[in-house]
Motif scaffolding. Structure first.
Motif, PDB file in Angstrom:
ATOM      1  N   ALA A   1       1.173  -0.979  -0.144  1.00  0.00           N
ATOM      2  CA  ALA A   1      -0.277  -0.313  -0.111  1.00  0.00           C
ATOM      3  C   ALA A   1       1.090   1.043   0.402  1.00  0.00           C
ATOM      4  CB  ALA A   1      -0.855   0.393   1.442  1.00  0.00           C
ATOM      5  N   LYS A   2       0.658   1.633  -1.087  1.00  0.00           N
ATOM      6  CA  LYS A   2       1.735   2.967  -1.037  1.00  0.00           C
ATOM      7  C   LYS A   2       1.275   4.705  -0.182  1.00  0.00           C
ATOM      8  CE  LYS A   2       2.736   4.170  -6.002  1.00  0.00           C
ATOM      9  NZ  LYS A   2       2.098   5.579  -6.877  1.00  0.00           N
ATOM     10  N   ARG A   3       1.951   4.422   0.757  1.00  0.00           N
ATOM     11  CA  ARG A   3       1.376   5.719   1.745  1.00  0.00           C
ATOM     12  C   ARG A   3       1.296   7.033   1.050  1.00  0.00           C
ATOM     13  NH1 ARG A   3       6.838   5.852   6.335  1.00  0.00           N
ATOM     14  NH2 ARG A   3       6.226   3.795   6.346  1.00  0.00           N
ATOM     15  N   GLU A   4       0.633   7.969   1.622  1.00  0.00           N
ATOM     16  CA  GLU A   4      -0.156   9.277   1.263  1.00  0.00           C
ATOM     17  C   GLU A   4       0.887  10.025   0.529  1.00  0.00           C
ATOM     18  OE1 GLU A   4      -3.270  10.002   0.545  1.00  0.00           O
ATOM     19  OE2 GLU A   4      -3.973   8.594   1.183  1.00  0.00           O
ATOM     20  N   LEU A   5       0.841  10.125  -0.390  1.00  0.00           N
ATOM     21  CA  LEU A   5       2.062  11.442  -0.630  1.00  0.00           C
ATOM     22  C   LEU A   5       1.992  12.653   0.312  1.00  0.00           C
ATOM     23  CD1 LEU A   5       4.177  12.428  -2.930  1.00  0.00           C
ATOM     24  CD2 LEU A   5       2.251  13.487  -4.283  1.00  0.00           C
ATOM     25  N   ILE A   6       1.130  13.266   0.675  1.00  0.00           N
ATOM     26  CA  ILE A   6       1.401  14.170   1.398  1.00  0.00           C
ATOM     27  C   ILE A   6       0.107  13.987   2.546  1.00  0.00           C
ATOM     28  CG2 ILE A   6       0.651  16.842   2.354  1.00  0.00           C
ATOM     29  CD1 ILE A   6       0.604  16.807  -1.074  1.00  0.00           C
ATOM     30  N   GLN A   7       1.128  13.479   3.614  1.00  0.00           N
ATOM     31  CA  GLN A   7       0.758  14.124   5.134  1.00  0.00           C
ATOM     32  C   GLN A   7       0.614  15.409   6.373  1.00  0.00           C
ATOM     33  OE1 GLN A   7       2.612   9.332   5.356  1.00  0.00           O
ATOM     34  NE2 GLN A   7       1.064  10.147   6.906  1.00  0.00           N
ATOM     35  N   THR A   8      -0.614  15.276   7.016  1.00  0.00           N
ATOM     36  CA  THR A   8      -0.269  17.094   7.654  1.00  0.00           C
ATOM     37  C   THR A   8      -0.159  16.718   8.396  1.00  0.00           C
ATOM     38  OG1 THR A   8      -1.729  18.118   6.050  1.00  0.00           O
ATOM     39  CG2 THR A   8      -2.136  18.408   8.300  1.00  0.00           C
ATOM     40  N   THR A   9       0.638  17.177   9.259  1.00  0.00           N
ATOM     41  CA  THR A   9       0.926  17.066  11.027  1.00  0.00           C
ATOM     42  C   THR A   9       0.996  18.397  11.912  1.00  0.00           C
ATOM     43  OG1 THR A   9       3.607  17.671  11.179  1.00  0.00           O
ATOM     44  CG2 THR A   9       2.760  14.732  10.354  1.00  0.00           C
ATOM     45  N   PRO A  10       0.830  18.317  13.018  1.00  0.00           N
ATOM     46  CA  PRO A  10       0.878  19.556  14.225  1.00  0.00           C
ATOM     47  C   PRO A  10       2.128  20.575  13.284  1.00  0.00           C
ATOM     48  CG  PRO A  10      -0.309  18.403  15.669  1.00  0.00           C
ATOM     49  CD  PRO A  10       0.740  17.586  14.483  1.00  0.00           C
ATOM     50  N   ILE A  11       3.395  20.017  13.278  1.00  0.00           N
ATOM     51  CA  ILE A  11       4.467  21.091  13.317  1.00  0.00           C
ATOM     52  C   ILE A  11       4.350  21.062  11.548  1.00  0.00           C
ATOM     53  CG2 ILE A  11       5.132  20.342  15.662  1.00  0.00           C
ATOM     54  CD1 ILE A  11       7.104  18.692  14.031  1.00  0.00           C
ATOM     55  N   GLY A  12       3.640  20.748  10.678  1.00  0.00           N
ATOM     56  CA  GLY A  12       3.810  20.918   8.816  1.00  0.00           C
ATOM     57  C   GLY A  12       3.327  19.457   8.349  1.00  0.00           C
ATOM     58  N   LYS A  13       4.229  19.380   7.458  1.00  0.00           N
ATOM     59  CA  LYS A  13       3.743  17.777   6.892  1.00  0.00           C
ATOM     60  C   LYS A  13       4.563  17.217   5.554  1.00  0.00           C
ATOM     61  CE  LYS A  13       0.295  20.037   3.993  1.00  0.00           C
ATOM     62  NZ  LYS A  13       0.479  21.653   4.777  1.00  0.00           N
ATOM     63  N   ILE A  14       4.418  15.670   6.000  1.00  0.00           N
ATOM     64  CA  ILE A  14       5.308  15.094   5.446  1.00  0.00           C
ATOM     65  C   ILE A  14       5.085  14.442   4.376  1.00  0.00           C
ATOM     66  CG2 ILE A  14       6.262  12.690   5.863  1.00  0.00           C
ATOM     67  CD1 ILE A  14       5.424  12.612   8.435  1.00  0.00           C
ATOM     68  N   ILE A  15       6.029  14.589   3.130  1.00  0.00           N
ATOM     69  CA  ILE A  15       6.171  13.980   1.829  1.00  0.00           C
ATOM     70  C   ILE A  15       6.612  12.917   1.317  1.00  0.00           C
ATOM     71  CG2 ILE A  15       6.258  15.428  -0.219  1.00  0.00           C
ATOM     72  CD1 ILE A  15       4.809  17.290   1.086  1.00  0.00           C
ATOM     73  N   ASN A  16       5.997  11.592   1.332  1.00  0.00           N
ATOM     74  CA  ASN A  16       6.362  10.929   1.436  1.00  0.00           C
ATOM     75  C   ASN A  16       6.979  10.158  -0.641  1.00  0.00           C
ATOM     76  OD1 ASN A  16       6.098   9.095   4.043  1.00  0.00           O
ATOM     77  ND2 ASN A  16       3.702  10.134   3.376  1.00  0.00           N
ATOM     78  N   ILE A  17       7.715  11.001  -0.548  1.00  0.00           N
ATOM     79  CA  ILE A  17       8.145  10.775  -2.380  1.00  0.00           C
ATOM     80  C   ILE A  17       8.558   9.766  -3.035  1.00  0.00           C
ATOM     81  CG2 ILE A  17       9.166  13.322  -1.242  1.00  0.00           C
ATOM     82  CD1 ILE A  17      11.882  11.265  -2.554  1.00  0.00           C
ATOM     83  N   GLN A  18       8.589   9.039  -2.654  1.00  0.00           N
ATOM     84  CA  GLN A  18       8.518   7.554  -3.324  1.00  0.00           C
ATOM     85  C   GLN A  18       7.299   7.150  -3.855  1.00  0.00           C
ATOM     86  OE1 GLN A  18      11.281   6.408  -4.251  1.00  0.00           O
ATOM     87  NE2 GLN A  18      12.433   7.717  -2.923  1.00  0.00           N
ATOM     88  N   SER A  19       5.991   7.767  -2.984  1.00  0.00           N
ATOM     89  CA  SER A  19       4.700   7.628  -4.120  1.00  0.00           C
ATOM     90  C   SER A  19       4.186   8.445  -4.610  1.00  0.00           C
ATOM     91  CB  SER A  19       3.608   7.690  -2.691  1.00  0.00           C
ATOM     92  OG  SER A  19       4.111   7.725  -1.870  1.00  0.00           O
ATOM     93  N   SER A  20       5.959   8.503  -5.148  1.00  0.00           N
ATOM     94  CA  SER A  20       5.405  10.138  -6.552  1.00  0.00           C
ATOM     95  C   SER A  20       6.474   9.372  -7.727  1.00  0.00           C
ATOM     96  CB  SER A  20       5.989  10.785  -6.256  1.00  0.00           C
ATOM     97  OG  SER A  20       6.004  11.770  -7.431  1.00  0.00           O
ATOM     98  N   LEU A  21       5.649   9.106  -8.793  1.00  0.00           N
ATOM     99  CA  LEU A  21       6.407   8.740  -9.804  1.00  0.00           C
ATOM    100  C   LEU A  21       7.267   9.273 -10.410  1.00  0.00           C
ATOM    101  CD1 LEU A  21       3.913   7.269 -12.559  1.00  0.00           C
ATOM    102  CD2 LEU A  21       5.791   5.636 -11.735  1.00  0.00           C
ATOM    103  N   LEU A  22       7.341  10.436 -10.430  1.00  0.00           N
ATOM    104  CA  LEU A  22       8.098  11.974 -10.408  1.00  0.00           C
ATOM    105  C   LEU A  22       9.308  11.587  -9.736  1.00  0.00           C
ATOM    106  CD1 LEU A  22       6.149  14.713 -11.746  1.00  0.00           C
ATOM    107  CD2 LEU A  22       7.041  12.421 -13.052  1.00  0.00           C
ATOM    108  N   THR A  23      10.084  11.347  -9.161  1.00  0.00           N
ATOM    109  CA  THR A  23      10.444  10.485  -7.945  1.00  0.00           C
ATOM    110  C   THR A  23      11.968   9.940  -8.906  1.00  0.00           C
ATOM    111  OG1 THR A  23       9.424  11.297  -6.522  1.00  0.00           O
ATOM    112  CG2 THR A  23      11.861   9.981  -5.976  1.00  0.00           C
ATOM    113  N   LYS A  24      11.506   8.886  -9.651  1.00  0.00           N
ATOM    114  CA  LYS A  24      12.456   8.250 -10.526  1.00  0.00           C
ATOM    115  C   LYS A  24      13.328   9.011 -11.403  1.00  0.00           C
ATOM    116  CE  LYS A  24      11.626   4.409  -8.510  1.00  0.00           C
ATOM    117  NZ  LYS A  24      12.306   4.143  -7.671  1.00  0.00           N
ATOM    118  N   GLY A  25      14.608   8.898 -11.597  1.00  0.00           N
ATOM    119  CA  GLY A  25      15.149  10.146 -12.896  1.00  0.00           C
ATOM    120  C   GLY A  25      15.210  11.451 -12.114  1.00  0.00           C
ATOM    121  N   SER A  26      15.041  11.597 -10.818  1.00  0.00           N
ATOM    122  CA  SER A  26      14.732  13.182 -10.636  1.00  0.00           C
ATOM    123  C   SER A  26      15.975  13.083  -9.579  1.00  0.00           C
ATOM    124  CB  SER A  26      13.730  13.500 -10.109  1.00  0.00           C
ATOM    125  OG  SER A  26      12.568  13.557 -11.122  1.00  0.00           O
ATOM    126  N   ASN A  27      16.592  14.115  -9.555  1.00  0.00           N
ATOM    127  CA  ASN A  27      17.691  14.946  -8.594  1.00  0.00           C
ATOM    128  C   ASN A  27      16.860  15.041  -7.695  1.00  0.00           C
ATOM    129  OD1 ASN A  27      17.674  17.226  -8.792  1.00  0.00           O
ATOM    130  ND2 ASN A  27      18.820  17.317 -10.690  1.00  0.00           N
TER     131      ASN A  27
END
Length: 809
Positions: free
Chosen positions: A114-140
């Motif tokens: 199960a993919k984690r949500e791309l964006i998770q909201t927390t009381p101090i900000g956001k967590i971006i699970n970038i491995q849930s994004s296709l565009l991560t592959k091949g990017s810097n």
């Protein structure tokens, strides 16, 4: 008095309490996990709460009977406890530590993940699970930053902004990267995104974080190994734009019962082109009088980068974890820059200049860390962290210049400043050592506390000069020579207390003290600052899916040493780039309230920045005979901000996420010709869409758009970028192909109007257009990635398991 005592007694024992702690299998606390208390009789919900930053929770109950708890967090398997009995409503129950496993199970030959949500909201900000994004592959990593919600990557000015605010601190695995921001950008550009697990956008930092970074903190978390046996990840990217592009990454993870080893190597080859052009007037040019100018700069960069990541973690017993990690990058690039333009004075004269800058840059970045995590008990943890940063940069360059008249015939200009050649060199070295220790403890079911100290020492060296060719011989330009050394010491201490006011309400009170001292070899008196930085975070969980947070924090943004040093360099003989030794740090105060429900997040904040820093601002020298581009302080900036994150599951196969920032800003600038105040409305949109198609195809569309805004005395036109990725997962786990089209509409163009808000030095009034490579050429990339090896999850002994082994089953 007796009545008051009786009232307090009744209040305190009108309900019982269930407390506990939630961790992952690496003994790391899981913050903001949902913990629900159910009645065993009919599975109805009795109470619910979320864990705090230490993973601690407390549930109040007001009835007796049989119950069980269910604990959940996105990306982890749900945990359901055994049924237990409560016979006394005033009972205090402390559960064993709950361990959540990653949601990734193997069943025969079918892998369910199960993919984690791309964006998770927390009381101090956001967590971006970038491995849930296709565009991560091949990017810097820098390209990933450009797609993060609320993050603006300004390649023209070599800086980041977060939610429209400058002054961002970048962390690697929770450790500050103490390098100039342009070098951090270069390091990110040389870091393959596939090595990154997630990115935390911390917009409401608490006292445990460094006070540096008025806009907030961007924390990059690299991948680590959580499996037994050997696992290999391989990725290869081929692409073309201006010229060829290639990225190869291989990662090997080895897991033992008590030892994790994780290493990865990547090689990046990139040939790219970017540039700017513009025109405008200078009303009182220092030697030519009122002049109309055209100008351009086209850069071709040939880059080869080696990147190495290594991490080792050893757990001799369930209470102790020892670890080391290393991030290293070696980069060698050739930069060919064609600069030029025309000078057309009002008296009718005309001449054109054409310059070629040939530079060879060699950079080496190493970040090494060692750490100890000791759990003295389920309630008390102690951490020690040592980090060393070593950075070197050698950037020699040679500039040749030619001059022409209107008929394109070679001429010799009458002013001596217009030379026929320059050559320069710049060698920079940075050494930073950091010691940090933290203690977390739970005093009671309702009180948790954190304490910590941090000390860092940095040495910076820069040796640079520019020589000019005069009558076939080379002489040092006295404006450019710099042999500068600086030392920086930072000492900090913090404490923060987390109070569980009731089953739904948490209050965090923090206070951080920081002392900062910086010495420059060209200045007699050091710069010193000593301040307290308070923070308050109030969290109210309306139910398991809905919460509201109130936050106040004070922050500081210290100028980088490269923004302070006074050495000069130039690609135009009439205009130089310099540091500003009079630059002040920025002090920021922010008050924020945020509402979250099922992924929807709406926040309002008010922020006041004293002396905010803007880079590459045009002023003049004391004799007003030369233009200078240097960092400058605004007097202040006030912002009223509205943040919205809205995820929408349009269909089962189509998910849409919108991130919006609307900001009303008011600021004052005094380094322009006339002190001026400005109020304007800023708007940023960030959109991502994930579309799942039959036969294991997936499409991701992402993009961002900035509406027009002001940057000191200058005006920036609206611009934006859209990206497309198309992925295909092969059968039998034979890998994944990904086709990416960055900047599909070829729109990454930034128009700047210097002096568009108020007159600046020399009455300069110019419009320029900076364009990324994707505007000049269609860029296309194809990536193949595959993983080999087992994915058997490690079974980690817990405190509960240890206690059970003592008493038997």
């Amino acid at each position: 008095m007796k009545k008051l005592f009786l009232f307090l007694l009744i209040t305190n024992y009108a309900f019982g309490q269930i407390s506990g702690k939630v961790q992952n299998i690496k003994n790391e606390p899981i913050a903001f996990a949902n913990v629900i208390l159910y009645s065993a009789k009919d599975s109805s919900i009795v109470a619910g709460t979320t864990t705090n930053e230490l993973g601690v929770f407390a549930l109040n109950f007001t009835q007796t009977g049989d119950f069980f708890t269910k604990t959940s967090f996105i990306g982890y398997e749900n945990y359901v406890s055994k049924v237990f009995n409560i016979s006394n409503i005033s009972k205090i129950i402390e559960l064993e530590t709950i361990y959540l496993k990653d949601e990734n199970n193997t069943l025969e030959e079918v892998t369910i993940s199960a993919k984690r949500e791309l964006i998770q909201t927390t009381p101090i900000g956001k967590i971006i699970n970038i491995q849930s994004s296709l565009l991560t592959k091949g990017s810097n990593a820098l390209q990933v930053f450009e797609r993060l919600p609320g993050v603006i990557t300004d390649r023209r000015n070599n800086q980041f902004s977060l939610n429209g605010q400058n002054g961002v601190t970048v962390l690697f695995n929770g450790r500050k990267v103490q390098m100039p921001i342009e070098e951090i950008m270069a390091l990110l550009e040389n870091t393959v995104a596939d090595n990154i697990e997630k990115i935390e956008l911390i917009t409401s930092p608490t006292a445990q974080y460094d006070a540096d970074g008025g806009a907030g903190i961007i924390n990059i978390i690299f991948k680590s190994n959580e499996t037994l046996g050997t696992k290999i990840n391989f990725s290869a990217t081929a692409g073309y734009g201006f010229r060829e592009k290639a990225v190869t990454t291989i990662g090997v993870a080895k897991g033992y019962k008590k030892l994790n080893l994780n290493t990865s190597y990547s090689f990046n080859h990139d040939v790219r082109k970017s540039g700017y052009e513009g025109d405008g007037t200078a009303g009182i040019s220092f030697m030519l009088g009122e002049t109309f100018n055209t100008f351009y700069g086209i850069t071709r960069r040939y880059q080869n980068t080696h990147n190495l990541n290594f991490a080792a973690q050893y757990q001799p017993n369930p209470k102790t974890t020892l670890g080391v990690d290393f991030v290293g990058a070696f980069d060698k690039s050739q930069n060919l820059v064609n600069n030029g333009g025309t000078y057309q004075p009002k008296n009718g004269e005309y001449f054109e200049i054409m310059m070629l800058s040939d530079g060879l840059t060699t950079k080496q970045n190493n970040i090494s860390s060692a750490y100890l995590k000791q759990n003295f008990s389920p309630k008390t943890q102690f951490n020690v962290d040592l980090t060393y940063i070593n950075y070197t940069n050698n950037s020699p360059a040679t500039i040749t210049s030619e001059y022409f008249d209107k008929q394109k015939q070679p001429i010799k200009p009458q002013f001596s400043i217009f030379t026929f050649g320059n050559r320069g060199e710049s060698v920079s070295k940075i050494h930073v050592g950091v010691f940090k220790t933290d203690l977390s403890t739970q005093f009671s079911e309702k009180i948790n506390a954190d304490f910590g100290i941090k000390m860092s020492y940095a040495k910076n060296e820069n040796d640079s000069k520019v020589e000019r060719k005069v009558n076939d011989s080379w002489e040092i330009d006295p404006r450019s020579q710099s042999q500068l050394k600086s030392q920086e010491q930072i000492a900090a201490a913090y404490s923060q207390v987390k109070l569980l006011l009731n089953a739904k309400t948490n209050l965090l009170l923090g206070l951080r003290y920081e002392y900062w001292k910086r010495n420059f070899s060209n200045q007699e008196d050091p710069f010193e600052i000593s301040k307290f930085f308070p923070s308050i975070l109030y969290t109210y969980a309306i139910n398991q899916n809905t919460s509201i947070n109130f936050n106040y924090s004070r922050r500081i943004s210290r100028p980088a040493y490269t923004d302070l040093i006074s050495n000069l360099f130039y690609t135009d003989p009439t205009f130089v780039f310099s540091g500003n030794p009079l630059l002040k740090p920025t002090l920021s105060d922010m008050l924020k309230v945020e509402y979250s429900r099922n992924g929807l997040s709406v926040g309002i904040s008010a922020q006041y920045d004293l002396n905010p820093i803007l880079r590459y601002q045009i002023t003049s020298n004391a004799t007003e005979d030369m233009g200078i581009s240097s960092p400058q302080n605004l007097d202040y900036m006030k912002s009223l901000n509205l943040f919205i994150t809205y995820p929408l599951q349009i269909t089962k196969w189509w998910k849409f996420t919108l991130n919006s920032l609307t900001s009303l800003r008011d600021y004052k600038v005094s380094y322009s010709q006339f002190p001026t105040e400005k109020r304007y409305l800023f708007q940023n949109l960030n959109i991502s869409q994930q579309i799942n198609l039959p036969k294991n195809f997936e499409i991701e569309l992402s993009g961002w758009y900035n509406f027009p805004y002001f940057e000191g005395p200058n005006k920036i036109k609206a611009f934006g970028v859209a990206n497309v990725g198309i992925g295909k997962k092969l059968k039998n786990d034979n890998g994944t192909f990904l086709l990416t089209l960055p900047d599909v509409f070829r729109s990454f163009s930034v128009y700047s109007h210097n002096g568009g808000m108020t007159p600046i030095a020399f009455d300069i009034n110019t419009i320029s257009n900076w364009r990324d490579e994707t505007v000049f050429y269609r860029v296309i990339k194809l990536t193949y990635s595959r993983s080999f090896g087992g994915n058997i999850k490690r079974t980690t002994n817990s405190f509960g398991d240890e206690e059970k082994s003592r008493v038997g089953n």
